[in-house]
Design a protein around this motif. Structure first.
Motif, short mmCIF file in Angstrom:
data_model
loop_
_atom_site.label_atom_id
_atom_site.label_comp_id
_atom_site.label_asym_id
_atom_site.label_seq_id
_atom_site.Cartn_x
_atom_site.Cartn_y
_atom_site.Cartn_z
N UNK A 83 26.36 58.12 81.03
CA UNK A 83 25.56 57.55 79.94
C UNK A 83 24.28 58.35 79.73
N UNK A 84 23.91 58.46 78.46
CA UNK A 84 22.68 59.17 78.14
C UNK A 84 21.47 58.34 78.52
N UNK A 85 20.32 58.95 78.46
CA UNK A 85 19.08 58.26 78.80
C UNK A 85 18.47 57.57 77.59
N UNK A 86 17.17 57.41 77.65
CA UNK A 86 16.42 56.79 76.57
C UNK A 86 15.67 57.87 75.80
N UNK A 87 15.85 57.90 74.49
CA UNK A 87 15.16 58.87 73.63
C UNK A 87 13.69 58.50 73.59
N UNK A 95 19.20 63.70 59.41
CA UNK A 95 19.24 62.67 58.39
C UNK A 95 19.83 61.36 58.90
N UNK A 96 20.64 61.41 59.96
CA UNK A 96 21.33 60.21 60.40
C UNK A 96 20.95 59.73 61.80
N UNK A 97 19.76 60.07 62.22
CA UNK A 97 19.19 59.56 63.47
C UNK A 97 17.75 59.13 63.17
N UNK A 98 17.31 58.03 63.77
CA UNK A 98 15.95 57.58 63.52
C UNK A 98 15.39 56.77 64.69
N UNK A 99 14.08 56.66 64.71
CA UNK A 99 13.40 55.72 65.60
C UNK A 99 12.78 54.60 64.77
N UNK A 100 12.89 54.68 63.44
CA UNK A 100 12.32 53.67 62.55
C UNK A 100 13.17 52.40 62.54
N UNK A 127 23.53 49.94 58.86
CA UNK A 127 22.40 49.22 59.47
C UNK A 127 21.72 50.16 60.47
N UNK A 128 21.42 49.63 61.63
CA UNK A 128 20.85 50.41 62.73
C UNK A 128 21.67 50.10 63.98
N UNK A 129 22.27 51.13 64.56
CA UNK A 129 23.07 50.98 65.76
C UNK A 129 22.48 51.87 66.83
N UNK A 130 22.12 51.28 67.95
CA UNK A 130 21.41 52.03 68.98
C UNK A 130 22.32 53.02 69.68
N UNK A 137 19.73 54.74 74.48
CA UNK A 137 18.69 53.85 73.95
C UNK A 137 17.59 54.64 73.24
N UNK A 138 16.81 53.91 72.43
CA UNK A 138 15.60 54.48 71.83
C UNK A 138 15.81 55.29 70.57
N UNK A 139 17.04 55.41 70.09
CA UNK A 139 17.35 56.16 68.88
C UNK A 139 18.51 55.42 68.19
#
Length: 174
Positions: A83-87, A95-100, A127-130, A137-139
């Motif tokens: 598993x990846x960490x937390x951004x 264009x298709x990744x955000x923290x907003x 929508x927004x999918x983590x 997490x975090x992105x």
């Protein structure tokens, strides 16, 4: 060819470019199809896939998503089974990744604000999918499924719009 990464040896790139220039004076995207049944491919100016793997027709648009669209992987792992960490960085350029959050996207008219709530071309809603870009997490990404995270799905609207823009820029459609 190595596991999953189908690459062009560095000393062969000039030869590939020479042959591509015979077809068109200034190639902007090249897709190399390897004579192999190996699963895999790589995005880039010299994108690769294989011709003999049953999943190659699904891998090819994913890799061209990287190359033409500048789209990142939406994977939530850093390596298979890890598993990846937390951004923790700034707002991603992709264009298709955000923290907003959704309210901020709408208020600032950023990222996929105009698609929020629409039925996704890849299933579900926009929508927004983590998770994404190798982080758990975090992105956030715009859809639960898209070909940038799982083979067998379509590009969602956000990625499809970007691909359309990039293809139109290169082919002078408009």
């Amino acid at each position: 060819i190595n596991a999953r990464g189908v690459t062009v040896p560095g000393d062969a790139e000039a030869t590939v470019m020479e042959y591509a220039r015979r077809a068109t004076p200034s190639p902007s995207q090249i897709l190399i199809i390897g004579n192999s049944d190996t699963y895999g491919g790589i995005g880039g100016r010299l994108a690769t896939t294989t011709g003999g793997n049953a999943l190659s027709p699904l891998i090819t648009p994913h890799e061209l998503g990287h190359s033409l669209g500048g789209l990142t992987d939406e994977y939530t792992y850093s390596a298979r089974g890890v598993p990846g960490g937390t951004y923790s960085g700034d707002e991603p350029r992709s264009i298709h990744m955000t923290v907003l959050d959704e309210a901020s996207m709408r208020a600032q008219q950023k990222k996929w604000w105009r698609w929020l709530g629409d039925t996704s071309e890849s299933g579900g809603k926009i929508a927004r999918f983590e998770g994404g870009s190798g982080n758990t997490k975090g992105i956030w990404r715009p859809s639960k499924h898209s070909m940038m995270i799982s083979l067998g799905y379509y590009f969602d609207q956000v990625s499809r719009e970007r691909m359309t823009q990039r293809i139109a820029e290169r082919t002078k459609l408009i």
